[in-house]
Design a protein around this motif. Structure first.
Motif, PDB file in Angstrom:
ATOM      1  N   LEU A 189       0.826  -1.213   0.000  1.00 17.32           N
ATOM      2  CA  LEU A 189       0.000   0.000   0.000  1.00 17.32           C
ATOM      3  C   LEU A 189       0.859   1.261   0.000  1.00 17.32           C
ATOM      4  CD1 LEU A 189      -2.755  -1.116   2.543  1.00 17.32           C
ATOM      5  CD2 LEU A 189      -3.005  -0.856   0.062  1.00 17.32           C
ATOM      6  N   GLU A 190       1.983   1.209   0.718  1.00 14.07           N
ATOM      7  CA  GLU A 190       2.906   2.356   0.721  1.00 14.07           C
ATOM      8  C   GLU A 190       3.468   2.598  -0.681  1.00 14.07           C
ATOM      9  OE1 GLU A 190       3.591   4.588   2.786  1.00 14.07           O
ATOM     10  OE2 GLU A 190       3.056   3.860   4.785  1.00 14.07           O
ATOM     11  N   HIS A 191       3.830   1.511  -1.383  1.00 17.26           N
ATOM     12  CA  HIS A 191       4.334   1.659  -2.751  1.00 17.26           C
ATOM     13  C   HIS A 191       3.271   2.289  -3.654  1.00 17.26           C
ATOM     14  CE1 HIS A 191       8.132  -0.180  -2.092  1.00 17.26           C
ATOM     15  NE2 HIS A 191       7.692  -1.415  -1.933  1.00 17.26           N
ATOM     16  N   MET A 192       2.033   1.854  -3.506  1.00 15.16           N
ATOM     17  CA  MET A 192       0.959   2.424  -4.326  1.00 15.16           C
ATOM     18  C   MET A 192       0.736   3.892  -3.997  1.00 15.16           C
ATOM     19  SD  MET A 192      -1.875  -0.635  -4.491  1.00 15.16           S
ATOM     20  CE  MET A 192      -1.340  -2.123  -3.631  1.00 15.16           C
ATOM     21  N   ALA A 193       0.841   4.225  -2.713  1.00 11.23           N
ATOM     22  CA  ALA A 193       0.691   5.628  -2.304  1.00 11.23           C
ATOM     23  C   ALA A 193       1.788   6.489  -2.932  1.00 11.23           C
ATOM     24  CB  ALA A 193       0.734   5.738  -0.786  1.00 11.23           C
ATOM     25  N   ARG A 270      -4.275  -1.051 -14.561  1.00 10.40           N
ATOM     26  CA  ARG A 270      -5.117  -0.971 -15.766  1.00 10.40           C
ATOM     27  C   ARG A 270      -5.650   0.435 -16.018  1.00 10.40           C
ATOM     28  NH1 ARG A 270      -9.855  -3.979 -15.685  1.00 10.40           N
ATOM     29  NH2 ARG A 270      -9.829  -4.207 -13.415  1.00 10.40           N
ATOM     30  N   TYR A 271      -5.814   1.213 -14.951  1.00 12.17           N
ATOM     31  CA  TYR A 271      -6.349   2.572 -15.101  1.00 12.17           C
ATOM     32  C   TYR A 271      -5.415   3.552 -14.404  1.00 12.17           C
ATOM     33  CZ  TYR A 271     -10.528  -0.200 -16.071  1.00 12.17           C
ATOM     34  OH  TYR A 271     -11.414  -1.113 -16.578  1.00 12.17           O
ATOM     35  N   PRO A 272      -4.256   3.809 -15.012  1.00 16.08           N
ATOM     36  CA  PRO A 272      -3.263   4.685 -14.362  1.00 16.08           C
ATOM     37  C   PRO A 272      -3.753   6.104 -14.128  1.00 16.08           C
ATOM     38  CG  PRO A 272      -2.658   4.234 -16.648  1.00 16.08           C
ATOM     39  CD  PRO A 272      -3.782   3.326 -16.320  1.00 16.08           C
ATOM     40  N   ARG A 273      -4.851   6.504 -14.775  1.00 10.64           N
ATOM     41  CA  ARG A 273      -5.353   7.872 -14.597  1.00 10.64           C
ATOM     42  C   ARG A 273      -6.278   7.989 -13.390  1.00 10.64           C
ATOM     43  NH1 ARG A 273      -7.349  10.603 -20.045  1.00 10.64           N
ATOM     44  NH2 ARG A 273      -7.342  12.339 -18.562  1.00 10.64           N
ATOM     45  N   ILE A 274      -6.392   6.914 -12.625  1.00  7.50           N
ATOM     46  CA  ILE A 274      -7.231   6.971 -11.426  1.00  7.50           C
ATOM     47  C   ILE A 274      -6.827   8.133 -10.527  1.00  7.50           C
ATOM     48  CG2 ILE A 274      -7.625   5.815  -9.203  1.00  7.50           C
ATOM     49  CD1 ILE A 274      -7.938   3.214 -10.651  1.00  7.50           C
ATOM     50  N   SER A 275      -5.524   8.334 -10.399  1.00  8.54           N
ATOM     51  CA  SER A 275      -5.037   9.387  -9.506  1.00  8.54           C
ATOM     52  C   SER A 275      -5.451  10.776  -9.963  1.00  8.54           C
ATOM     53  CB  SER A 275      -3.512   9.320  -9.398  1.00  8.54           C
ATOM     54  OG  SER A 275      -2.923   9.496 -10.679  1.00  8.54           O
ATOM     55  N   GLU A 276      -5.879  10.906 -11.207  1.00  5.23           N
ATOM     56  CA  GLU A 276      -6.297  12.206 -11.714  1.00  5.23           C
ATOM     57  C   GLU A 276      -7.752  12.495 -11.385  1.00  5.23           C
ATOM     58  OE1 GLU A 276      -5.433  12.459 -15.840  1.00  5.23           O
ATOM     59  OE2 GLU A 276      -3.370  11.756 -15.626  1.00  5.23           O
ATOM     60  N   GLU A 277      -8.508  11.430 -11.012  1.00  6.52           N
ATOM     61  CA  GLU A 277      -9.896  11.626 -10.617  1.00  6.52           C
ATOM     62  C   GLU A 277      -9.937  12.099  -9.164  1.00  6.52           C
ATOM     63  OE1 GLU A 277     -12.386  11.437 -12.591  1.00  6.52           O
ATOM     64  OE2 GLU A 277     -11.262  10.708 -14.318  1.00  6.52           O
ATOM     65  N   GLY A 278     -10.778  13.094  -8.873  1.00  4.21           N
ATOM     66  CA  GLY A 278     -10.789  13.660  -7.526  1.00  4.21           C
ATOM     67  C   GLY A 278      -9.487  14.397  -7.323  1.00  4.21           C
ATOM     68  N   ARG A 279      -8.751  14.048  -6.286  1.00  3.53           N
ATOM     69  CA  ARG A 279      -7.444  14.661  -6.036  1.00  3.53           C
ATOM     70  C   ARG A 279      -6.468  13.578  -5.633  1.00  3.53           C
ATOM     71  NH1 ARG A 279      -8.758  19.111  -1.724  1.00  3.53           N
ATOM     72  NH2 ARG A 279      -6.595  18.626  -1.217  1.00  3.53           N
ATOM     73  N   ASP A 281      -3.821  13.794  -3.936  1.00  2.00           N
ATOM     74  CA  ASP A 281      -3.357  13.856  -2.553  1.00  2.00           C
ATOM     75  C   ASP A 281      -4.333  13.165  -1.599  1.00  2.00           C
ATOM     76  OD1 ASP A 281      -5.176  15.915  -3.178  1.00  2.00           O
ATOM     77  OD2 ASP A 281      -4.595  17.027  -1.379  1.00  2.00           O
ATOM     78  N   LEU A 282      -5.645  13.185  -1.936  1.00  2.00           N
ATOM     79  CA  LEU A 282      -6.630  12.524  -1.089  1.00  2.00           C
ATOM     80  C   LEU A 282      -6.497  10.999  -1.173  1.00  2.00           C
ATOM     81  CD1 LEU A 282      -9.817  14.706  -1.671  1.00  2.00           C
ATOM     82  CD2 LEU A 282      -8.247  14.744   0.276  1.00  2.00           C
ATOM     83  N   LEU A 283      -6.311  10.479  -2.373  1.00  2.00           N
ATOM     84  CA  LEU A 283      -6.127   9.041  -2.534  1.00  2.00           C
ATOM     85  C   LEU A 283      -4.813   8.593  -1.884  1.00  2.00           C
ATOM     86  CD1 LEU A 283      -6.953   6.306  -3.591  1.00  2.00           C
ATOM     87  CD2 LEU A 283      -5.995   6.915  -5.834  1.00  2.00           C
ATOM     88  N   THR A 284      -3.782   9.419  -2.045  1.00  2.00           N
ATOM     89  CA  THR A 284      -2.493   9.099  -1.420  1.00  2.00           C
ATOM     90  C   THR A 284      -2.629   9.031   0.095  1.00  2.00           C
ATOM     91  OG1 THR A 284      -1.288  10.200  -3.213  1.00  2.00           O
ATOM     92  CG2 THR A 284      -0.105   9.841  -1.153  1.00  2.00           C
TER      93      THR A 284
END
Length: 354
Positions: A189-193, A270-279, A281-284
């Protein structure tokens, strides 16, 4: 390629000289020696066949009492079936059938009967014992067969008895493997963050993370099953029921946590643009708080789980408030759902270990 071979060789070497394996080897050697020494004293058995006693020890020597007893009984069942098969082959020879025909029939029937899965380790003994009786029985096949069976049975009894003396219980070893799995999930999870925070999704690393979690989860499952088997017919296990319950609860939660962590890694891949949805920093933040909750000590992690749940809610609120079409937001919503499920698993695990 060389690095993989080297790693596998080191792993194999470590498994061979593990404390558990060395103790089993010493136990087997001592039991086989005792069985071989005492076998000539057995009634109804020819002392010339006492070397079958150490063989009986080996077929029954397993890390747990339950496995030793089960393997020994199945081996004797297969052995007895094979002896009857071999005597049948000798009967054919006495009636005039060629020896080669008797050998072929014994092997064919023995291998066919060896397909019965319920016989377990005894399956391999049917054709082998039949061939022994047919080829080594000589002019007194009954004496040979009886000595063979009694001596092997004596070895099995000695092997099971040796395991029953200070029988091992692998509950603490299973607990250590469960703790390792917990740490690896948190690390993933840390790596994904880090990837989401930096806006750089590494698909290859995510695939490797998912595979590593799958492999480790399989190893932990095997360790938990072995620990459960080690409790059966083991007087030492009565004092460790609470440890077994804790391991069972932890494994159930961590098995699902592994699934959700792998699902999240797959979504990001599969969906690398997920981080662009919302913000991003919030997902991180949600991923980091969840990693902290997963890594918390058993029975703890309540505050970390609350922080993670709050971070997931903030991310979902942002997604709901966005103007992006729902179809485009679905991968991000799925990712938020996976993180939320991990938080729920963490809370349940903390509650079960209190």
């Amino acid at each position: 390629m060389f690095a993989q071979v080297r790693q596998r060789a080191l792993t194999a070497a470590g498994q061979a000289v593990a404390t558990e394996r060395l103790v089993l080897a010493i136990r087997a050697a001592a039991a086989a020696t005792i069985a071989w020494y005492l076998a000539p004293l057995l009634p109804l058995a020819d002392a010339d066949y006492s070397y079958y006693a150490p063989l009986g020890v080996l077929v029954s020597m397993h890390p747990t009492v339950a496995d030793s007893l089960r393997s020994g009984l199945l081996a004797l069942t297969g052995l007895g079936s094979g002896i009857l098969l071999g005597l049948g082959g000798l009967l054919l020879v006495s009636l005039g059938a060629p020896g080669v025909v008797a050998v072929a029939l014994v092997i064919v029937v023995g291998v066919v009967l060896g397909g019965i899965q319920a016989l377990g380790t005894g399956r391999d003994w049917i054709a082998l014992a039949g061939l022994f009786v047919l080829l080594l029985g000589g002019r007194q096949p009954d004496d040979f067969s009886l000595s063979f069976l009694i001596t092997m049975a004596f070895g099995v009894v000695v092997g099971v008895a040796a395991n029953y003396i200070f029988p091992p219980v692998y509950l603490h070893e299973a607990g250590e493997r469960l703790a390792l799995l917990r740490a690896r999930i948190a690390e993933a999870l840390e790596h994904m963050a880090d990837m989401v925070g930096e806006g750089r999704i590494d698909a290859e690393m995510l695939t490797q993370v998912s595979e590593d979690l799958t492999n480790l989860s399989s190893e932990v499952a095997a360790e938990v099953r072995k620990a459960d088997r080690s409790r059966r017919a083991n007087p030492r296990a009565r004092r460790l029921r609470e440890v077994q319950q804790e391991n069972d609860n932890a494994w159930w939660m961590l098995e699902w946590s592994t699934f959700f962590a792998r699902d999240l890694a797959d979504l990001l891949r599969r969906y690398p643009r997920i981080s662009e949805e919302g913000r991003a920093d919030l997902l991180t933040a949600a991923l980091r708080h969840t990693a902290d909750a997963v890594a918390a000590a058993p029975g703890e992690g309540w505050d970390e789980a609350d922080d993670a749940a709050e971070a997931v809610d903030d991310y979902l609120t942002r997604l709901d408030a966005g103007e992006t079409p729902l179809a485009d937001r679905r991968p991000a919503l799925a990712a938020a759902s996976a993180v939320g499920s991990l938080v729920d698993m963490t809370r349940e695990l903390a509650a079960s270990e209190r």
